[in-house]
Write a protein that holds these residues in place. Structure first.
Motif, PDB file in Angstrom:
ATOM      1  N   ARG A   1      38.723 -41.598 -33.492  1.00 24.55           N
ATOM      2  CA  ARG A   1      39.413 -41.845 -34.761  1.00 24.55           C
ATOM      3  C   ARG A   1      39.862 -43.291 -34.872  1.00 24.55           C
ATOM      4  N   LEU A   2      39.655 -43.836 -36.035  1.00 17.52           N
ATOM      5  CA  LEU A   2      40.120 -45.183 -36.335  1.00 17.52           C
ATOM      6  C   LEU A   2      41.446 -45.061 -37.068  1.00 17.52           C
ATOM      7  N   ARG A   3      42.461 -45.769 -36.585  1.00 15.46           N
ATOM      8  CA  ARG A   3      43.799 -45.671 -37.168  1.00 15.46           C
ATOM      9  C   ARG A   3      44.363 -47.061 -37.406  1.00 15.46           C
ATOM     10  N   GLY A   4      45.277 -47.135 -38.342  1.00 14.43           N
ATOM     11  CA  GLY A   4      46.030 -48.360 -38.559  1.00 14.43           C
ATOM     12  C   GLY A   4      45.523 -49.173 -39.738  1.00 14.43           C
ATOM     13  N   SER A   5      46.447 -49.654 -40.519  1.00 10.78           N
ATOM     14  CA  SER A   5      46.084 -50.408 -41.723  1.00 10.78           C
ATOM     15  C   SER A   5      45.386 -51.721 -41.387  1.00 10.78           C
ATOM     16  N   ARG A   6      45.745 -52.338 -40.269  1.00  9.67           N
ATOM     17  CA  ARG A   6      45.092 -53.604 -39.908  1.00  9.67           C
ATOM     18  C   ARG A   6      43.613 -53.400 -39.607  1.00  9.67           C
ATOM     19  N   CYS A   7      43.276 -52.274 -39.000  1.00  8.28           N
ATOM     20  CA  CYS A   7      41.868 -51.965 -38.712  1.00  8.28           C
ATOM     21  C   CYS A   7      41.093 -51.764 -40.011  1.00  8.28           C
ATOM     22  N   PHE A   8      41.697 -51.030 -40.948  1.00  9.79           N
ATOM     23  CA  PHE A   8      41.031 -50.770 -42.220  1.00  9.79           C
ATOM     24  C   PHE A   8      40.883 -52.053 -43.037  1.00  9.79           C
ATOM     25  N   GLU A   9      41.912 -52.890 -43.028  1.00  9.14           N
ATOM     26  CA  GLU A   9      41.833 -54.159 -43.756  1.00  9.14           C
ATOM     27  C   GLU A   9      40.714 -55.032 -43.205  1.00  9.14           C
ATOM     28  N   ARG A  10      40.611 -55.076 -41.892  1.00  5.24           N
ATOM     29  CA  ARG A  10      39.553 -55.889 -41.281  1.00  5.24           C
ATOM     30  C   ARG A  10      38.169 -55.356 -41.646  1.00  5.24           C
ATOM     31  N   LEU A  11      38.007 -54.040 -41.615  1.00  8.62           N
ATOM     32  CA  LEU A  11      36.727 -53.450 -41.999  1.00  8.62           C
ATOM     33  C   LEU A  11      36.406 -53.726 -43.462  1.00  8.62           C
ATOM     34  N   GLN A  12      37.403 -53.618 -44.331  1.00 11.72           N
ATOM     35  CA  GLN A  12      37.182 -53.862 -45.759  1.00 11.72           C
ATOM     36  C   GLN A  12      36.788 -55.312 -46.018  1.00 11.72           C
ATOM     37  N   LYS A  13      37.450 -56.245 -45.337  1.00 10.76           N
ATOM     38  CA  LYS A  13      37.194 -57.662 -45.593  1.00 10.76           C
ATOM     39  C   LYS A  13      35.945 -58.181 -44.899  1.00 10.76           C
ATOM     40  N   TRP A  14      35.784 -57.859 -43.624  1.00 14.41           N
ATOM     41  CA  TRP A  14      34.778 -58.522 -42.806  1.00 14.41           C
ATOM     42  C   TRP A  14      33.632 -57.634 -42.352  1.00 14.41           C
ATOM     43  N   GLY A  15      33.694 -56.349 -42.641  1.00  7.86           N
ATOM     44  CA  GLY A  15      32.658 -55.442 -42.162  1.00  7.86           C
ATOM     45  C   GLY A  15      31.328 -55.646 -42.871  1.00  7.86           C
ATOM     46  N   TYR A  16      30.241 -55.451 -42.129  1.00 10.46           N
ATOM     47  CA  TYR A  16      28.910 -55.487 -42.730  1.00 10.46           C
ATOM     48  C   TYR A  16      28.743 -54.228 -43.566  1.00 10.46           C
ATOM     49  N   ARG A  17      28.256 -54.390 -44.793  1.00  9.80           N
ATOM     50  CA  ARG A  17      28.139 -53.263 -45.713  1.00  9.80           C
ATOM     51  C   ARG A  17      26.695 -52.800 -45.824  1.00  9.80           C
ATOM     52  N   PHE A  18      26.552 -51.484 -45.844  1.00  7.01           N
ATOM     53  CA  PHE A  18      25.256 -50.861 -46.054  1.00  7.01           C
ATOM     54  C   PHE A  18      25.447 -49.847 -47.178  1.00  7.01           C
ATOM     55  N   TYR A  19      24.719 -50.040 -48.280  1.00 11.28           N
ATOM     56  CA  TYR A  19      24.934 -49.250 -49.484  1.00 11.28           C
ATOM     57  C   TYR A  19      23.917 -48.131 -49.599  1.00 11.28           C
ATOM     58  N   GLY A  20      24.407 -46.963 -49.979  1.00 11.21           N
ATOM     59  CA  GLY A  20      23.568 -45.825 -50.304  1.00 11.21           C
ATOM     60  C   GLY A  20      23.910 -45.357 -51.704  1.00 11.21           C
ATOM     61  N   THR A  21      23.231 -44.328 -52.166  1.00 11.02           N
ATOM     62  CA  THR A  21      23.497 -43.839 -53.515  1.00 11.02           C
ATOM     63  C   THR A  21      24.831 -43.111 -53.605  1.00 11.02           C
ATOM     64  N   SER A  22      25.276 -42.506 -52.505  1.00 11.02           N
ATOM     65  CA  SER A  22      26.515 -41.732 -52.556  1.00 11.02           C
ATOM     66  C   SER A  22      27.590 -42.216 -51.590  1.00 11.02           C
ATOM     67  N   MET A  23      27.311 -43.275 -50.824  1.00 10.44           N
ATOM     68  CA  MET A  23      28.319 -43.765 -49.885  1.00 10.44           C
ATOM     69  C   MET A  23      28.070 -45.219 -49.527  1.00 10.44           C
ATOM     70  N   VAL A  24      29.116 -45.840 -48.992  1.00  7.40           N
ATOM     71  CA  VAL A  24      29.040 -47.199 -48.463  1.00  7.40           C
ATOM     72  C   VAL A  24      29.487 -47.125 -47.013  1.00  7.40           C
ATOM     73  N   LEU A  25      28.685 -47.693 -46.125  1.00 10.14           N
ATOM     74  CA  LEU A  25      29.007 -47.714 -44.703  1.00 10.14           C
ATOM     75  C   LEU A  25      29.392 -49.138 -44.327  1.00 10.14           C
ATOM     76  N   ARG A  26      30.533 -49.286 -43.682  1.00 11.23           N
ATOM     77  CA  ARG A  26      30.970 -50.593 -43.199  1.00 11.23           C
ATOM     78  C   ARG A  26      31.051 -50.536 -41.680  1.00 11.23           C
ATOM     79  N   VAL A  27      30.531 -51.572 -41.028  1.00  9.55           N
ATOM     80  CA  VAL A  27      30.505 -51.632 -39.567  1.00  9.55           C
ATOM     81  C   VAL A  27      30.998 -53.002 -39.133  1.00  9.55           C
ATOM     82  N   ILE A  28      31.779 -53.008 -38.066  1.00  9.43           N
ATOM     83  CA  ILE A  28      32.269 -54.266 -37.513  1.00  9.43           C
ATOM     84  C   ILE A  28      32.443 -54.093 -36.004  1.00  9.43           C
TER      85      ILE A  28
END
Length: 128
Positions: free
Chosen positions: A8-35
């Motif tokens: 499990r990924l927890r914590g607002s700092r982790c989510f903020e980092r993923l939102q800002k700096w994560g590599y994005r992979f787009y699908g028709t029904s979801m977005v995957l972010r990886v860092i």
């Protein structure tokens, strides 16, 4: 099933980092972010937890469905799928994954949704 605590990924700092700096992979029904994982952003009790799997989170907005029952069902399906796919892949333990569902996800059956998840994980290099 719920993701195990070690995945499990927890914590607002982790989510903020993923939102800002994560590599994005787009699908028709979801977005995957990886860092790449940064254990210093985790809270102290979870920082030194030895994990053989990457940490994951699933975000489902109320735009996907106004009914919590449907959102929770989608979350459980994705958690179970991520657990079965990524728990046995120790070579990717230094990654964090965030899946955000788009509003069209509630109208899609489970099988195509999980296939799209696999396709995005493969694009991200987390599945071989």
């Amino acid at each position: 099933m719920v993701l195990p605590a070690s995945m499990r990924l927890r914590g607002s700092r982790c989510f903020e980092r993923l939102q800002k700096w994560g590599y994005r992979f787009y699908g028709t029904s979801m977005v995957l972010r990886v860092i790449e994982a940064d254990p210093q952003l985790l809270k102290a009790p979870h920082r030194h937890h030895n994990s053989t799997a990457c940490r994951c989170a699933v975000v489902i907005s109320s735009k996907v469905s106004k009914r919590a029952v449907i959102r929770n069902r989608l979350r459980r399906r994705l958690h179970n799928h991520l657990r079965s796919r990524l728990e046995v892949a120790p070579e990717h333990c230094n990654h964090w994954v965030l899946i955000s569902l788009k509003p069209v996800a509630s109208a899609i059956e489970a099988s195509p949704l999980l296939e799209e998840c696999d396709r995005l994980l493969h694009q991200a290099g987390l599945l071989s």
